[in-house]
Write an enzyme that holds these catalytic residues in place. Structure first.
Site, PDB file in Angstrom:
ATOM      1  N   ILE A  15     134.363  17.746 100.088  1.00  0.00           N
ATOM      2  CA  ILE A  15     133.652  18.577  99.198  1.00  0.00           C
ATOM      3  C   ILE A  15     134.175  18.400  97.847  1.00  0.00           C
ATOM      4  O   ILE A  15     133.378  17.935  96.996  1.00  0.00           O
ATOM      5  CB  ILE A  15     133.944  20.146  99.483  1.00  0.00           C
ATOM      6  CG1 ILE A  15     133.346  20.320 100.849  1.00  0.00           C
ATOM      7  CG2 ILE A  15     132.906  20.864  98.447  1.00  0.00           C
ATOM      8  CD1 ILE A  15     133.430  21.816 101.338  1.00  0.00           C
ATOM      9  N   ASN A  38     145.724  16.371 104.077  1.00  0.00           N
ATOM     10  CA  ASN A  38     144.602  16.063 105.155  1.00  0.00           C
ATOM     11  C   ASN A  38     143.515  15.285 104.877  1.00  0.00           C
ATOM     12  O   ASN A  38     142.433  15.214 105.342  1.00  0.00           O
ATOM     13  CB  ASN A  38     144.183  17.350 105.828  1.00  0.00           C
ATOM     14  CG  ASN A  38     143.732  18.207 104.618  1.00  0.00           C
ATOM     15  OD1 ASN A  38     143.702  17.860 103.559  1.00  0.00           O
ATOM     16  ND2 ASN A  38     142.916  19.293 104.976  1.00  0.00           N
ATOM     17  N   SER A 126     135.524  31.186 100.186  1.00  0.00           N
ATOM     18  CA  SER A 126     134.716  30.854 101.741  1.00  0.00           C
ATOM     19  C   SER A 126     134.174  32.177 102.061  1.00  0.00           C
ATOM     20  O   SER A 126     134.941  33.409 101.798  1.00  0.00           O
ATOM     21  CB  SER A 126     135.830  30.428 102.689  1.00  0.00           C
ATOM     22  OG  SER A 126     135.271  30.511 104.089  1.00  0.00           O
ATOM     23  N   TYR A 150     144.241  31.837 107.658  1.00  0.00           N
ATOM     24  CA  TYR A 150     143.348  31.235 106.721  1.00  0.00           C
ATOM     25  C   TYR A 150     142.503  31.708 105.648  1.00  0.00           C
ATOM     26  O   TYR A 150     142.414  31.867 104.293  1.00  0.00           O
ATOM     27  CB  TYR A 150     142.296  30.094 107.378  1.00  0.00           C
ATOM     28  CG  TYR A 150     141.337  29.642 106.543  1.00  0.00           C
ATOM     29  CD1 TYR A 150     141.606  28.389 105.666  1.00  0.00           C
ATOM     30  CD2 TYR A 150     140.183  29.845 106.976  1.00  0.00           C
ATOM     31  CE1 TYR A 150     140.482  27.965 104.818  1.00  0.00           C
ATOM     32  CE2 TYR A 150     139.071  29.532 106.016  1.00  0.00           C
ATOM     33  CZ  TYR A 150     139.219  28.342 104.890  1.00  0.00           C
ATOM     34  OH  TYR A 150     138.290  28.040 104.180  1.00  0.00           O
ATOM     35  N   LYS A 154     142.415  32.863 101.395  1.00  0.00           N
ATOM     36  CA  LYS A 154     141.460  32.729 100.170  1.00  0.00           C
ATOM     37  C   LYS A 154     141.309  33.967  99.682  1.00  0.00           C
ATOM     38  O   LYS A 154     141.210  34.030  98.261  1.00  0.00           O
ATOM     39  CB  LYS A 154     140.091  32.584 101.250  1.00  0.00           C
ATOM     40  CG  LYS A 154     139.764  31.104 101.800  1.00  0.00           C
ATOM     41  CD  LYS A 154     139.773  30.174 100.468  1.00  0.00           C
ATOM     42  CE  LYS A 154     139.705  28.603 101.011  1.00  0.00           C
ATOM     43  NZ  LYS A 154     139.747  27.571  99.945  1.00  0.00           N
ATOM     44  N   TYR A 177     131.766  29.629  99.896  1.00  0.00           N
ATOM     45  CA  TYR A 177     130.851  28.895 100.753  1.00  0.00           C
ATOM     46  C   TYR A 177     130.726  29.400 101.933  1.00  0.00           C
ATOM     47  O   TYR A 177     131.507  29.911 102.726  1.00  0.00           O
ATOM     48  CB  TYR A 177     131.448  27.551 100.794  1.00  0.00           C
ATOM     49  CG  TYR A 177     132.095  26.850 100.001  1.00  0.00           C
ATOM     50  CD1 TYR A 177     131.821  27.197  98.177  1.00  0.00           C
ATOM     51  CD2 TYR A 177     133.216  25.718  99.730  1.00  0.00           C
ATOM     52  CE1 TYR A 177     132.306  26.269  97.323  1.00  0.00           C
ATOM     53  CE2 TYR A 177     133.675  24.903  99.045  1.00  0.00           C
ATOM     54  CZ  TYR A 177     133.197  25.287  97.731  1.00  0.00           C
ATOM     55  OH  TYR A 177     133.753  24.518  96.586  1.00  0.00           O
TER      56      TYR A 177
HETATM   57  C1  UD1 Z   1     135.267  27.629 110.362  1.00  0.00           C
HETATM   58  C2  UD1 Z   1     136.128  28.780 109.672  1.00  0.00           C
HETATM   59  C3  UD1 Z   1     135.621  29.098 108.247  1.00  0.00           C
HETATM   60  C4  UD1 Z   1     136.092  27.923 107.602  1.00  0.00           C
HETATM   61  C5  UD1 Z   1     135.259  26.786 107.956  1.00  0.00           C
HETATM   62  C6  UD1 Z   1     135.441  25.446 107.313  1.00  0.00           C
HETATM   63  C7  UD1 Z   1     136.321  30.140 111.807  1.00  0.00           C
HETATM   64  C8  UD1 Z   1     136.107  31.446 112.277  1.00  0.00           C
HETATM   65  N1  UD1 Z   1     135.932  29.942 110.473  1.00  0.00           N
HETATM   66  O1  UD1 Z   1     133.942  28.064 109.954  1.00  0.00           O
HETATM   67  O2  UD1 Z   1     136.700  30.048 107.892  1.00  0.00           O
HETATM   68  O3  UD1 Z   1     135.713  28.026 106.210  1.00  0.00           O
HETATM   69  O4  UD1 Z   1     135.291  26.411 109.350  1.00  0.00           O
HETATM   70  O5  UD1 Z   1     136.439  24.919 107.805  1.00  0.00           O
HETATM   71  O6  UD1 Z   1     136.802  29.279 112.294  1.00  0.00           O
HETATM   72  N2  UD1 Z   1     131.061  25.712 117.491  1.00  0.00           N
HETATM   73  C9  UD1 Z   1     130.961  25.247 118.778  1.00  0.00           C
HETATM   74  N3  UD1 Z   1     131.558  24.043 119.322  1.00  0.00           N
HETATM   75  C10 UD1 Z   1     132.403  23.268 118.697  1.00  0.00           C
HETATM   76  C11 UD1 Z   1     132.546  23.636 117.126  1.00  0.00           C
HETATM   77  C12 UD1 Z   1     131.984  25.131 116.685  1.00  0.00           C
HETATM   78  O7  UD1 Z   1     130.177  25.818 119.450  1.00  0.00           O
HETATM   79  O8  UD1 Z   1     132.856  22.362 118.871  1.00  0.00           O
HETATM   80  C13 UD1 Z   1     130.489  26.728 116.960  1.00  0.00           C
HETATM   81  C14 UD1 Z   1     131.435  27.957 116.539  1.00  0.00           C
HETATM   82  O9  UD1 Z   1     131.658  28.815 117.700  1.00  0.00           O
HETATM   83  C15 UD1 Z   1     130.444  28.506 115.315  1.00  0.00           C
HETATM   84  C16 UD1 Z   1     129.751  27.480 114.881  1.00  0.00           C
HETATM   85  O10 UD1 Z   1     129.701  26.350 115.973  1.00  0.00           O
HETATM   86  O11 UD1 Z   1     129.612  29.502 115.863  1.00  0.00           O
HETATM   87  C17 UD1 Z   1     130.163  26.851 113.755  1.00  0.00           C
HETATM   88  O12 UD1 Z   1     131.439  26.568 113.629  1.00  0.00           O
HETATM   89  P1  UD1 Z   1     132.265  25.666 112.454  1.00  0.00           P
HETATM   90  O13 UD1 Z   1     131.596  24.448 112.205  1.00  0.00           O
HETATM   91  O14 UD1 Z   1     133.704  25.281 113.107  1.00  0.00           O
HETATM   92  O15 UD1 Z   1     132.428  26.583 111.329  1.00  0.00           O
HETATM   93  P2  UD1 Z   1     132.861  28.002 111.317  1.00  0.00           P
HETATM   94  O16 UD1 Z   1     133.665  28.746 112.517  1.00  0.00           O
HETATM   95  O17 UD1 Z   1     131.649  28.851 110.905  1.00  0.00           O
END
Ligand code: UD1
Length: 331
Positions: A15, A38, A126, A150, A154, A177
């Site tokens: 970003i 990272n 966030s 985390y 924030k 975000y």
């Molecule tokens: C996560 C963080 C958030 C952070 C953001 C950026 C949590 C609870 N939140 O967002 O605070 O700002 O990352 O790093 O972790 N999913 C799957 N399979 C996967 C990966 C994700 O099903 O292999 C699902 C998750 O359950 C979720 C969605 O995809 O419902 C989005 O996940 P992800 O991209 O990791 O973002 P967040 O969890 O929203």
């Protein structure tokens, strides 16, 4: 006087790097800072090559080296400080709370301590600050509650910013975000999908690149449209534009303001995967897993405040986000 100098922390990342690239394309002078905790220096080298006269870089640990930071700030004297740097893996934050506190909150504190009030601050916050909130969509006055270390970093950073804005007369905007994906138009800066990604988009890309072609979906029994988690995915180009809009606004606000950067549209994990497969002609398979610890069922923005007060709106559709995420890795 033209305000054209921007300090970008976390300039080596997805970003921060994309923002720096866009700002340089728009004619700003940028000084990037990163400690590569990272990331690697690929984006920094690219920015140096493309913009040799307007991009400078300082390798610096913001949390550990306030003296070094003070020197850089004094020498460069930025009009804007865009603070992207931070660790963002939720699970890791639970295991290493001290590291997260030091790195994320400590860096914000050092910036605030050393910034001149003549610079304005734009902070990468966030939607995680809203935690698990039943009431959706989320607006800026929704309750704040951490659901991870985390998230807490924030919230603590936002609180510090508010305090310093009052006491040091710094103007600041915290941008909350939602879920940034995609790649900007030139496909030069790509989210890292190789090194243990946690987020869904780099994981989808890795699934194809590694020929494994499978994604684990975390939970199918949420109270959502199809049982999988719902999020507000936003194109990185729209997100970056939100920062430019914030820079245009920040000098005209009182102390601190908070804005959601999201589309206002809620997309389930299944919808995202279906769209990614369809627009890119791929066939990633799904396997359901247990819910991931710390995940919220649903999280999407009410972007009305940013639409109105920043005169900004996310325009790019989910299809284009999925296309750009994938195509940028093949460019
Ligand atoms: C996560 C963080 C958030 C952070 C953001 C950026 C949590 C609870 N939140 O967002 O605070 O700002 O990352 O790093 O972790 N999913 C799957 N399979 C996967 C990966 C994700 O099903 O292999 C699902 C998750 O359950 C979720 C969605 O995809 O419902 C989005 O996940 P992800 O991209 O990791 O973002 P967040 O969890 O929203």
């Amino acid at each position: 006087m033209k305000k054209n100098k921007i300090l970008v922390t976390g300039a080596a990342g997805y970003i921060g790097g994309t923002f720096a690239y866009e700002a340089l394309c728009k004619g700003f002078e940028v000084l990037g800072i990163d400690n590569f905790i990272n990331s690697d220096d690929t984006n920094i080298q690219l920015l140096k090559e493309k913009f040799p006269s307007r991009f400078q870089f300082a390798e610096l640990n913001l949390a550990d080296d306030p003296k070094g930071l003070k020197k850089v700030l004094k020498r460069f004297n930025p009009n804007f400080v865009l603070h992207f740097a931070g660790l963002k893996a939720v699970e890791e934050s639970q295991k290493k709370p001290e590291l997260y506190k030091k790195n994320n909150v400590g860096s914000t504190l050092n910036l605030l301590e050393n910034m001149a009030p003549s610079s304005s601050l734009i902070f990468s916050s966030s939607a995680t600050v809203y935690g698990a909130n039943q009431q959706q969509p989320l607006s800026e006055d929704s309750p704040i509650q951490a659901s991870s270390v985390y998230g807490l970093t924030k919230i603590e950073s936002e609180n510090l910013i508010q305090r310093y804005a009052l006491t040091k007369d710094i103007k600041a905007i915290c941008l909350r975000y939602f879920n940034p994906i995609g790649s900007h138009r030139d496909y030069l800066i790509v989210e890292d999908y190789l090194n243990n990604p946690n987020n869904i988009m780099p994981k989808l890309i890795k699934a194809v690149k590694s020929n494994n072609n499978k994604i684990y979906v975390y939970g199918s029994d949420y109270n959502t449209k199809d049982g999988t988690g719902e999020r507000d995915y936003i194109h990185i180009t729209d997100l970056v534009q939100g920062h430019i809009a914030a820079m245009q606004k920040v000098d005209n606000i009182q102390n601190t303001q908070f804005f959601n950067l999201g589309t206002g549209k809620s997309t389930s994990v299944l919808q995202l995967i279906e769209t990614f497969n369809r627009v890119n002609n791929l066939n990633i398979e799904i396997e359901y897993m247990e819910r991931r610890k710390g995940d919220v069922p649903i999280c999407y923005a009410n972007p009305f405040k940013a639409n109105k007060e920043l005169n900004w709106k996310a325009n790019i559709c989910l299809e284009q986000m999925c296309k750009d995420s994938w195509e940028a890795t093949n460019a």
